[in-house]
Design a protein around this motif. Structure first.
Motif, mmCIF file in Angstrom:
data_model
loop_
_atom_site.group_PDB
_atom_site.id
_atom_site.type_symbol
_atom_site.label_atom_id
_atom_site.label_comp_id
_atom_site.label_asym_id
_atom_site.label_seq_id
_atom_site.Cartn_x
_atom_site.Cartn_y
_atom_site.Cartn_z
ATOM 1 N N ARG A 1 -109.080 -15.317 -42.653
ATOM 2 C CA ARG A 1 -109.244 -16.149 -43.849
ATOM 3 C C ARG A 1 -108.305 -17.342 -43.761
ATOM 4 N NH1 ARG A 1 -110.190 -11.098 -44.351
ATOM 5 N NH2 ARG A 1 -111.931 -10.386 -45.613
ATOM 6 N N ASP A 2 -108.747 -18.446 -44.327
ATOM 7 C CA ASP A 2 -107.881 -19.620 -44.280
ATOM 8 C C ASP A 2 -106.789 -19.487 -45.352
ATOM 9 O OD1 ASP A 2 -108.674 -21.004 -46.778
ATOM 10 O OD2 ASP A 2 -110.575 -21.317 -45.749
ATOM 11 N N PRO A 3 -105.708 -20.234 -45.203
ATOM 12 C CA PRO A 3 -104.585 -20.128 -46.136
ATOM 13 C C PRO A 3 -104.977 -20.343 -47.602
ATOM 14 C CG PRO A 3 -103.904 -21.349 -44.203
ATOM 15 C CD PRO A 3 -105.399 -21.138 -44.096
ATOM 16 N N ALA A 4 -105.953 -21.199 -47.858
ATOM 17 C CA ALA A 4 -106.369 -21.435 -49.243
ATOM 18 C C ALA A 4 -107.010 -20.188 -49.842
ATOM 19 C CB ALA A 4 -107.346 -22.619 -49.302
ATOM 20 N N GLN A 5 -107.760 -19.443 -49.055
ATOM 21 C CA GLN A 5 -108.369 -18.209 -49.548
ATOM 22 C C GLN A 5 -107.295 -17.167 -49.865
ATOM 23 O OE1 GLN A 5 -110.997 -17.718 -46.116
ATOM 24 N NE2 GLN A 5 -112.724 -17.607 -47.543
ATOM 25 N N VAL A 6 -106.317 -17.040 -48.987
ATOM 26 C CA VAL A 6 -105.229 -16.081 -49.212
ATOM 27 C C VAL A 6 -104.444 -16.487 -50.460
ATOM 28 C CG1 VAL A 6 -103.127 -15.070 -48.254
ATOM 29 C CG2 VAL A 6 -105.104 -15.450 -46.768
ATOM 30 N N ARG A 7 -104.195 -17.759 -50.604
ATOM 31 C CA ARG A 7 -103.455 -18.241 -51.781
ATOM 32 C C ARG A 7 -104.231 -17.969 -53.061
ATOM 33 N NH1 ARG A 7 -100.662 -18.147 -55.138
ATOM 34 N NH2 ARG A 7 -99.254 -19.701 -55.998
ATOM 35 N N ALA A 8 -105.547 -18.180 -53.023
ATOM 36 C CA ALA A 8 -106.386 -17.914 -54.194
ATOM 37 C C ALA A 8 -106.374 -16.426 -54.545
ATOM 38 C CB ALA A 8 -107.816 -18.394 -53.942
ATOM 39 N N LEU A 9 -106.375 -15.577 -53.540
ATOM 40 C CA LEU A 9 -106.296 -14.137 -53.769
ATOM 41 C C LEU A 9 -104.976 -13.767 -54.432
ATOM 42 C CD1 LEU A 9 -107.355 -11.239 -53.417
ATOM 43 C CD2 LEU A 9 -106.366 -11.273 -51.112
ATOM 44 N N ILE A 10 -103.890 -14.306 -53.922
ATOM 45 C CA ILE A 10 -102.574 -14.042 -54.514
ATOM 46 C C ILE A 10 -102.570 -14.466 -55.986
ATOM 47 C CG2 ILE A 10 -100.140 -14.754 -54.482
ATOM 48 C CD1 ILE A 10 -100.443 -14.911 -51.383
ATOM 49 N N HIS A 11 -103.082 -15.646 -56.251
ATOM 50 C CA HIS A 11 -103.129 -16.152 -57.624
ATOM 51 C C HIS A 11 -103.937 -15.225 -58.535
ATOM 52 C CE1 HIS A 11 -103.262 -18.962 -60.954
ATOM 53 N NE2 HIS A 11 -104.575 -18.765 -60.992
ATOM 54 N N ALA A 12 -105.119 -14.812 -58.067
ATOM 55 C CA ALA A 12 -105.990 -13.964 -58.878
ATOM 56 C C ALA A 12 -105.363 -12.593 -59.124
ATOM 57 C CB ALA A 12 -107.351 -13.815 -58.202
ATOM 58 N N LEU A 13 -104.736 -12.018 -58.117
ATOM 59 C CA LEU A 13 -104.081 -10.720 -58.285
ATOM 60 C C LEU A 13 -102.904 -10.829 -59.252
ATOM 61 C CD1 LEU A 13 -104.160 -9.499 -54.590
ATOM 62 C CD2 LEU A 13 -105.478 -8.567 -56.508
ATOM 63 N N HIS A 14 -102.122 -11.874 -59.093
ATOM 64 C CA HIS A 14 -100.983 -12.098 -59.981
ATOM 65 C C HIS A 14 -101.459 -12.208 -61.430
ATOM 66 C CE1 HIS A 14 -97.781 -14.382 -61.999
ATOM 67 N NE2 HIS A 14 -96.973 -13.739 -61.165
ATOM 68 N N ALA A 15 -102.496 -13.001 -61.646
ATOM 69 C CA ALA A 15 -103.028 -13.182 -63.001
ATOM 70 C C ALA A 15 -103.576 -11.874 -63.560
ATOM 71 C CB ALA A 15 -104.121 -14.259 -62.990
ATOM 72 N N ALA A 16 -104.266 -11.094 -62.724
ATOM 73 C CA ALA A 16 -104.827 -9.821 -63.188
ATOM 74 C C ALA A 16 -103.732 -8.855 -63.619
ATOM 75 C CB ALA A 16 -105.687 -9.200 -62.089
ATOM 76 N N VAL A 17 -102.658 -8.775 -62.850
ATOM 77 C CA VAL A 17 -101.553 -7.887 -63.218
ATOM 78 C C VAL A 17 -100.905 -8.367 -64.512
ATOM 79 C CG1 VAL A 17 -99.264 -7.055 -62.526
ATOM 80 C CG2 VAL A 17 -101.125 -7.094 -60.863
ATOM 81 N N HIS A 18 -100.675 -9.647 -64.599
ATOM 82 C CA HIS A 18 -100.061 -10.212 -65.805
ATOM 83 C C HIS A 18 -100.934 -9.946 -67.035
ATOM 84 C CE1 HIS A 18 -97.761 -12.858 -68.350
ATOM 85 N NE2 HIS A 18 -98.848 -13.560 -68.621
ATOM 86 N N ASP A 19 -102.234 -10.181 -66.904
ATOM 87 C CA ASP A 19 -103.154 -10.017 -68.038
ATOM 88 C C ASP A 19 -103.355 -8.564 -68.442
ATOM 89 O OD1 ASP A 19 -103.453 -12.769 -67.985
ATOM 90 O OD2 ASP A 19 -105.431 -12.715 -67.029
ATOM 91 N N THR A 20 -103.354 -7.650 -67.474
ATOM 92 C CA THR A 20 -103.692 -6.261 -67.792
ATOM 93 C C THR A 20 -102.500 -5.395 -68.163
ATOM 94 O OG1 THR A 20 -103.664 -5.646 -65.453
ATOM 95 C CG2 THR A 20 -105.799 -6.246 -66.411
#
Length: 70
Positions: free
Chosen positions: A12-31
């Motif tokens: 995966r390109d770095p932008a995809q990995v970064r987007a995954l990190i962002h989405a996981l971080h947001a999911a943990v924060h929200d839930t």
């Protein structure tokens, strides 16, 4: 302090990995309501030759799938 540990095959390109990190971080924060500075995300990338299912590596699966498409 929540810790999310994800293992993926390489490729995966770095932008995809970064987007995954962002989405996981947001999911943990929200839930679970953890403070953003306390959330840890680790992404591990494994070579496709080092990940197997049923004694077939991901690299071998990809090679077989590519040959079958031709």
């Amino acid at each position: 302090m929540p810790l999310v540990d994800v293992t993926l095959t390489e490729g995966r390109d770095p932008a995809q990995v970064r987007a995954l990190i962002h989405a996981l971080h947001a999911a943990v924060h929200d839930t679970v309501g953890a403070r953003p500075e306390h959330i840890r995300v680790i992404v591990r990338e494994v070579p496709r030759t080092h990940w197997a299912t049923g004694d077939v590596t991901v690299a071998e699966m990809h090679t077989t799938a590519t040959k079958e498409q031709k």
